[in-house]
Design an enzyme around this catalytic site. Structure first.
Site, PDB file in Angstrom:
ATOM      1  N   ASN A  12      41.250  44.507  46.074  1.00 23.61           N
ATOM      2  CA  ASN A  12      40.777  45.622  45.258  1.00 23.61           C
ATOM      3  C   ASN A  12      39.416  45.230  44.679  1.00 23.61           C
ATOM      4  OD1 ASN A  12      40.335  47.656  43.431  1.00 23.61           O
ATOM      5  ND2 ASN A  12      41.995  47.078  42.038  1.00 23.61           N
ATOM      6  N   TRP A  13      38.385  45.810  45.238  1.00 24.22           N
ATOM      7  CA  TRP A  13      37.023  45.422  44.813  1.00 24.22           C
ATOM      8  C   TRP A  13      36.651  46.001  43.458  1.00 24.22           C
ATOM      9  CZ3 TRP A  13      33.651  46.290  49.888  1.00 24.22           C
ATOM     10  CH2 TRP A  13      34.092  45.392  50.865  1.00 24.22           C
ATOM     11  N   LYS A  14      37.425  46.944  42.972  1.00 26.04           N
ATOM     12  CA  LYS A  14      37.111  47.621  41.704  1.00 26.04           C
ATOM     13  C   LYS A  14      35.685  48.185  41.786  1.00 26.04           C
ATOM     14  CE  LYS A  14      40.626  44.828  39.569  1.00 26.04           C
ATOM     15  NZ  LYS A  14      41.210  44.219  38.392  1.00 26.04           N
ATOM     16  N   HIS A 102      46.711  52.110  38.956  1.00 26.70           N
ATOM     17  CA  HIS A 102      46.260  50.785  38.526  1.00 26.70           C
ATOM     18  C   HIS A 102      46.164  50.767  36.997  1.00 26.70           C
ATOM     19  CE1 HIS A 102      43.755  47.261  37.907  1.00 26.70           C
ATOM     20  NE2 HIS A 102      44.144  46.860  39.094  1.00 26.70           N
ATOM     21  N   GLU A 104      44.028  49.716  35.086  1.00 25.26           N
ATOM     22  CA  GLU A 104      42.713  50.094  34.552  1.00 25.26           C
ATOM     23  C   GLU A 104      42.558  51.617  34.529  1.00 25.26           C
ATOM     24  OE1 GLU A 104      40.506  47.507  37.150  1.00 25.26           O
ATOM     25  OE2 GLU A 104      41.364  45.802  36.093  1.00 25.26           O
ATOM     26  N   GLU A 174      51.666  44.198  38.644  1.00 21.82           N
ATOM     27  CA  GLU A 174      50.497  43.550  38.040  1.00 21.82           C
ATOM     28  C   GLU A 174      50.678  43.476  36.527  1.00 21.82           C
ATOM     29  OE1 GLU A 174      46.916  43.977  40.926  1.00 21.82           O
ATOM     30  OE2 GLU A 174      46.793  45.453  39.329  1.00 21.82           O
ATOM     31  N   GLY A 180      42.407  39.522  35.710  1.00 17.56           N
ATOM     32  CA  GLY A 180      41.045  39.110  35.388  1.00 17.56           C
ATOM     33  C   GLY A 180      40.953  38.103  34.257  1.00 17.56           C
ATOM     34  N   SER A 220      45.000  37.589  38.855  1.00 15.73           N
ATOM     35  CA  SER A 220      44.379  36.266  38.975  1.00 15.73           C
ATOM     36  C   SER A 220      44.889  35.467  40.179  1.00 15.73           C
ATOM     37  CB  SER A 220      44.559  35.459  37.676  1.00 15.73           C
ATOM     38  OG  SER A 220      43.909  36.113  36.605  1.00 15.73           O
ATOM     39  N   GLY A 241      42.023  40.983  42.957  1.00 15.29           N
ATOM     40  CA  GLY A 241      40.828  41.586  42.382  1.00 15.29           C
ATOM     41  C   GLY A 241      39.610  40.692  42.595  1.00 15.29           C
ATOM     42  N   GLY A 242      39.211  39.987  41.565  1.00 13.59           N
ATOM     43  CA  GLY A 242      37.973  39.198  41.577  1.00 13.59           C
ATOM     44  C   GLY A 242      37.814  38.311  42.799  1.00 13.59           C
TER      45      GLY A 242
HETATM   46  O1  LIG Z   1      44.037  45.030  41.533  1.00 11.86           O
HETATM   47  C1  LIG Z   1      43.882  43.836  41.297  1.00 11.86           C
HETATM   48  C2  LIG Z   1      44.272  43.278  40.035  1.00 11.86           C
HETATM   49  O2  LIG Z   1      43.897  44.075  38.960  1.00 11.86           O
HETATM   50  C3  LIG Z   1      44.031  41.816  39.855  1.00 11.86           C
HETATM   51  O3  LIG Z   1      42.711  41.518  39.495  1.00 11.86           O
HETATM   52  P1  LIG Z   1      42.276  39.967  39.398  1.00 11.86           P
HETATM   53  O4  LIG Z   1      42.694  39.322  40.675  1.00 11.86           O
HETATM   54  O5  LIG Z   1      40.782  39.992  39.201  1.00 11.86           O
HETATM   55  O6  LIG Z   1      43.028  39.394  38.222  1.00 11.86           O
END
Ligand SMILES: O=C[C@H](O)COP(=O)(O)O
Length: 261
Positions: A12-14, A102, A104, A174, A180, A220, A241-242
């Site tokens: 998930n690149w956000k 999600h 967010e 999640e 994050g 994470s 994510g990141g």
């Molecule tokens: O969609 C992915 C998640 O929100 C995890 O994000 P993260 O791997 O940056 O903690």
């Protein structure tokens, strides 16, 4: 990970990487992975909407085995909804997946279970596979309500969803406190909630549906902690994510932290 369910690692690149960066990242990822890796696990990227056409062109043109999808969709199918993107538009772009609910979106855009449910139904109307996200915040975790909270979000999202539809859904657990933050839930924490989600699916539908659904862990995830998470019987992959923004690191995660493909 349990035999019979193919693992899925989704990045998930956000709100990161423009369409040019998307092309470079997908090219690097494709170069880093081989057929054996794709036989072992499905690999997907979830770029911003503005990248999807470029990713589609690259994946189709180079016949890549990388899957892709969007990070959200409208609960409506079309019309005067300024700023919204419909499931039909995503299907036309060749999307396999769409992330829904999600944390967010729930937190910053006030999405509730009713809207999430509407989006799940919209995804199915356009043959998209929802990656439905559930998970608790820190306060709920501290009070011990994490299983009940996540299961309630699952129930809210699945209203009017048939057994046939539910069998194809992807769930992502999640815990918000692990997103994050560098704070990764222990493999046992992930298993506890993923196991409870699967049990609830068996009650809502039947054992066959519960056994078919892939449940991911997100929060994470990195190449050095993925192996322990994947060792859990009810965890079938990761929503990353990141760490998915770096193609080399994401490729290592797609191999569950193992060094060779
Ligand atoms: O969609 C992915 C998640 O929100 C995890 O994000 P993260 O791997 O940056 O903690």
């Amino acid at each position: 990970m349990t035999a019979g369910r193919k693992p899925l690692i989704a990045g998930n690149w956000k709100m990161n990487l423009n369409h040019l960066e998307a092309i470079a990242t997908v090219q690097k990822l494709a170069f880093a992975l081989n057929d054996k890796d794709f036989d072992r696990a499905d690999v997907a990227v979830l770029p911003p909407y503005t990248d999807l056409r470029s990713v589609q062109t690259l994946v189709d043109g180079d016949k890549l085995r990388i899957l892709y999808g969007a990070q959200d969709l409208s609960s409506y199918d079309g019309g005067a909804y300024t700023g919204e993107i419909s499931g039909a538009m995503l299907a036309k772009l060749g999307c396999t997946f769409v992330t829904i609910g999600h944390s967010e979106r729930r937190q910053y855009h006030r999405e509730d279970d009713e809207l999430v449910n509407g989006k799940v139904l919209a995804a199915y109307r356009h043959s998209l596979t929802p990656i439905l996200c559930v998970g608790e915040g820190l306060e709920v975790r501290r009070s011990g309500g994490h299983v009940a909270h996540s299961v309630a979000q699952l129930e809210g999202a699945l209203r009017k969803v048939t057994a046939e539809q539910a069998a194809s859904i992807v769930l992502a657990y999640e815990p918000v406190w692990a997103i994050g933050t560098g704070e990764v839930a222990t493999p046992a924490d992930a298993q506890e909630v993923c196991g409870a989600l699967r049990s609830r699916l068996a009650e809502l539908y039947d054992g066959e549906v519960a056994a078919a659904v892939r449940i991911l862990y997100g929060g994470s995830v990195k190449s050095d902690n993925i192996a322990g998470i994947m060792a859990q019987p009810d965890v079938d992959g990761a929503l990353v994510g990141g760490a998915s923004l770096d193609a080399a690191e994401f490729a290592r995660i797609c191999r569950f932290g193992e060094t060779s493909g």
